[in-house]
Design an enzyme around this catalytic site. Structure first.
Site, PDB file in Angstrom:
ATOM      1  N   TYR A  32       0.825  -1.216   0.000  1.00  0.00           N
ATOM      2  CA  TYR A  32       0.000   0.000   0.000  1.00  0.00           C
ATOM      3  C   TYR A  32       0.853   1.257   0.000  1.00  0.00           C
ATOM      4  O   TYR A  32       2.075   1.202   0.163  1.00  0.00           O
ATOM      5  CB  TYR A  32      -0.946  -0.010   1.205  1.00  0.00           C
ATOM      6  CG  TYR A  32      -0.269   0.342   2.525  1.00  0.00           C
ATOM      7  CD1 TYR A  32       0.555  -0.568   3.183  1.00  0.00           C
ATOM      8  CD2 TYR A  32      -0.439   1.598   3.098  1.00  0.00           C
ATOM      9  CE1 TYR A  32       1.169  -0.242   4.386  1.00  0.00           C
ATOM     10  CE2 TYR A  32       0.179   1.936   4.306  1.00  0.00           C
ATOM     11  CZ  TYR A  32       0.975   1.009   4.945  1.00  0.00           C
ATOM     12  OH  TYR A  32       1.593   1.340   6.129  1.00  0.00           O
ATOM     13  N   LYS A 146       6.406  -1.954   1.858  1.00  0.00           N
ATOM     14  CA  LYS A 146       5.238  -1.352   2.513  1.00  0.00           C
ATOM     15  C   LYS A 146       4.074  -2.338   2.433  1.00  0.00           C
ATOM     16  O   LYS A 146       3.107  -2.157   1.687  1.00  0.00           O
ATOM     17  CB  LYS A 146       4.908   0.013   1.884  1.00  0.00           C
ATOM     18  CG  LYS A 146       4.217   0.946   2.868  1.00  0.00           C
ATOM     19  CD  LYS A 146       4.323   2.384   2.434  1.00  0.00           C
ATOM     20  CE  LYS A 146       3.385   3.335   3.169  1.00  0.00           C
ATOM     21  NZ  LYS A 146       3.490   3.369   4.616  1.00  0.00           N
ATOM     22  N   GLU A 178      12.614   2.401  13.939  1.00  0.00           N
ATOM     23  CA  GLU A 178      11.701   3.454  13.488  1.00  0.00           C
ATOM     24  C   GLU A 178      10.443   3.432  14.336  1.00  0.00           C
ATOM     25  O   GLU A 178      10.270   2.562  15.189  1.00  0.00           O
ATOM     26  CB  GLU A 178      11.353   3.254  12.005  1.00  0.00           C
ATOM     27  CG  GLU A 178      10.630   1.960  11.716  1.00  0.00           C
ATOM     28  CD  GLU A 178      10.224   1.779  10.247  1.00  0.00           C
ATOM     29  OE1 GLU A 178      10.186   2.757   9.497  1.00  0.00           O
ATOM     30  OE2 GLU A 178       9.937   0.622   9.885  1.00  0.00           O
ATOM     31  N   LEU A 202      11.208   1.288   6.874  1.00  0.00           N
ATOM     32  CA  LEU A 202      10.635   1.763   5.620  1.00  0.00           C
ATOM     33  C   LEU A 202      11.385   3.034   5.216  1.00  0.00           C
ATOM     34  O   LEU A 202      11.573   3.941   6.039  1.00  0.00           O
ATOM     35  CB  LEU A 202       9.147   2.089   5.807  1.00  0.00           C
ATOM     36  CG  LEU A 202       8.484   2.544   4.521  1.00  0.00           C
ATOM     37  CD1 LEU A 202       8.247   1.358   3.584  1.00  0.00           C
ATOM     38  CD2 LEU A 202       7.163   3.249   4.796  1.00  0.00           C
TER      39      LEU A 202
HETATM   40  N1  PDD Z   1       3.227   5.300   7.346  1.00  0.00           N
HETATM   41  N2  PDD Z   1       7.894   3.873   8.737  1.00  0.00           N
HETATM   42  C1  PDD Z   1       6.714   3.221   8.801  1.00  0.00           C
HETATM   43  C2  PDD Z   1       6.673   1.891   9.458  1.00  0.00           C
HETATM   44  C3  PDD Z   1       5.562   3.792   8.226  1.00  0.00           C
HETATM   45  O1  PDD Z   1       4.395   3.133   8.262  1.00  0.00           O
HETATM   46  C4  PDD Z   1       5.647   5.080   7.621  1.00  0.00           C
HETATM   47  C5  PDD Z   1       4.472   5.736   6.962  1.00  0.00           C
HETATM   48  C6  PDD Z   1       6.902   5.722   7.595  1.00  0.00           C
HETATM   49  C7  PDD Z   1       7.101   7.058   6.936  1.00  0.00           C
HETATM   50  O2  PDD Z   1       7.004   6.955   5.543  1.00  0.00           O
HETATM   51  P1  PDD Z   1       6.516   8.175   4.640  1.00  0.00           P
HETATM   52  O3  PDD Z   1       7.343   9.345   5.012  1.00  0.00           O
HETATM   53  O4  PDD Z   1       6.740   7.721   3.270  1.00  0.00           O
HETATM   54  O5  PDD Z   1       5.055   8.394   4.974  1.00  0.00           O
HETATM   55  C8  PDD Z   1       8.006   5.076   8.148  1.00  0.00           C
HETATM   56  C9  PDD Z   1       2.040   5.726   6.621  1.00  0.00           C
HETATM   57  C10 PDD Z   1       1.801   7.181   6.625  1.00  0.00           C
HETATM   58  C11 PDD Z   1       0.855   4.913   7.099  1.00  0.00           C
HETATM   59  O6  PDD Z   1       1.021   3.703   7.194  1.00  0.00           O
HETATM   60  O7  PDD Z   1      -0.223   5.464   7.319  1.00  0.00           O
END
Ligand code: PDD
Length: 286
Positions: A32, A146, A178, A202
């Site tokens: 996703y 993801k 993270e 991620l």
């Molecule tokens: N989550 N690490 C994890 C485990 C995440 O789920 C996310 C983002 C990030 C940050 O990634 P980005 O900057 O590309 O949003 C890091 C999204 C927002 C979610 O699952 O809703």
């Protein structure tokens, strides 16, 4: 009425139905993305779409559209739903097939879904900062994908919520990885440090933007694993994600960071990040 994208067609949300034997529903067999929309425009769309393709590729799902086609369709969806400020959620699964762990041997069409949400920017928390807890990272070893499988992340986030906190900072032994849905940064003597982009985290799109603005503005930045001790003795801590942008962390497991206030470097990066949004999507409302 709100509209949803289902396999290339934009249809009323109430008509968008997926089979009970969809492998996403049964196994979490899919990937996703969450993309921010400001002023009706997609922010860092190309970066999110390439990560979407990469995640899908790594589990052997081939997306039957080009990223250009996907982007055009998402733009249509934003227009249909008259979305100004919010997010697009988008997922693809391997498709519908009789339940069996092994991939289907006959060709199945992947199920692609996207819809919009109205989501405000968490502006008050940008100024006050947020609290976090620490928790052992119990997830699998391909956190760079993801994946729809988010149980480890959900359990971590729930712990944070039950402790009255915004985020759970995960660690593998002494190494900080993270957040449950964000990347984590420390600032020490003016320099920013965050976990290197490998299989344990991620690779955030927000993180890449932060990295760029830091190097354009002479803010020292290093992608390197740091420890729980480094976290405890950091001058500043912040987190980043598509929905949280650049968010100061002012307390971790009851211990104050920077006397419980957002630090100077964090505030500077927040400002630079907002400029980056405005470059792509136009001026944001105060
Ligand atoms: N989550 N690490 C994890 C485990 C995440 O789920 C996310 C983002 C990030 C940050 O990634 P980005 O900057 O590309 O949003 C890091 C999204 C927002 C979610 O699952 O809703």
């Amino acid at each position: 009425m709100k509209f949803t994208l289902l396999n290339g067609e934009i249809i009323p949300r109430s008509e968008a139905k997926v089979d009970v034997e969809d492998r996403g529903y049964q196994f979490g067999d899919g990937v996703y993305e969450v993309i921010r929309v400001y002023n009706g425009k997609l922010f860092t769309a190309n970066e999110h779409l390439s990560r979407f393709v990469k995640s899908a590729d790594s589990i052997g799902i081939s997306i039957p559209y080009t990223t250009e086609q996907l982007k055009e369709t998402l733009e249509k969806l934003i227009e249909k739903n008259k979305l100004q400020l919010g997010t697009i959620y988008m997922q693809i699964t391997r498709g519908t097939a009789p339940r069996n762990h092994a991939f289907p041997t006959v060709k199945v069409t992947p199920t692609l879904v996207a819809y919009t949400n109205e989501v405000r920017r968490p502006e008050e928390s940008f100024h006050t900062g947020v609290k976090a807890i620490l928790t052992e990272d119990i997830r699998w070893l391909r956190c760079d994908i993801k994946s729809l499988n988010l149980l480890g992340n959900l359990l971590a986030k729930q712990k944070a919520v039950e402790a009255g906190c915004y985020e759970a900072i995960q660690h593998r032994g002494q190494d900080v990885t993270e957040g449950s849905s964000s990347n984590i940064y420390i600032v020490k003597n003016g320099a920013v440090m965050t976990h290197e982009s490998n299989h344990l985290i991620l690779k955030g799109i927000t993180k890449d933007v932060i990295l760029d603005v830091c190097s354009d503005n002479d803010i020292p930045f290093e992608e390197k694993t740091f420890s729980l001790d480094d976290l405890e003795t950091a001058d500043e801590v912040f987190l980043s994600s598509t929905t949280s942008e650049v968010m100061p962390v002012i307390e971790i497991s009851g211990n104050k960071v920077n006397n419980g206030t957002p630090g100077e470097v964090t505030r500077k990066i927040q400002e630079l990040f907002q400029q980056e949004i405005e470059k792509q999507c136009g001026k944001l409302a105060d």
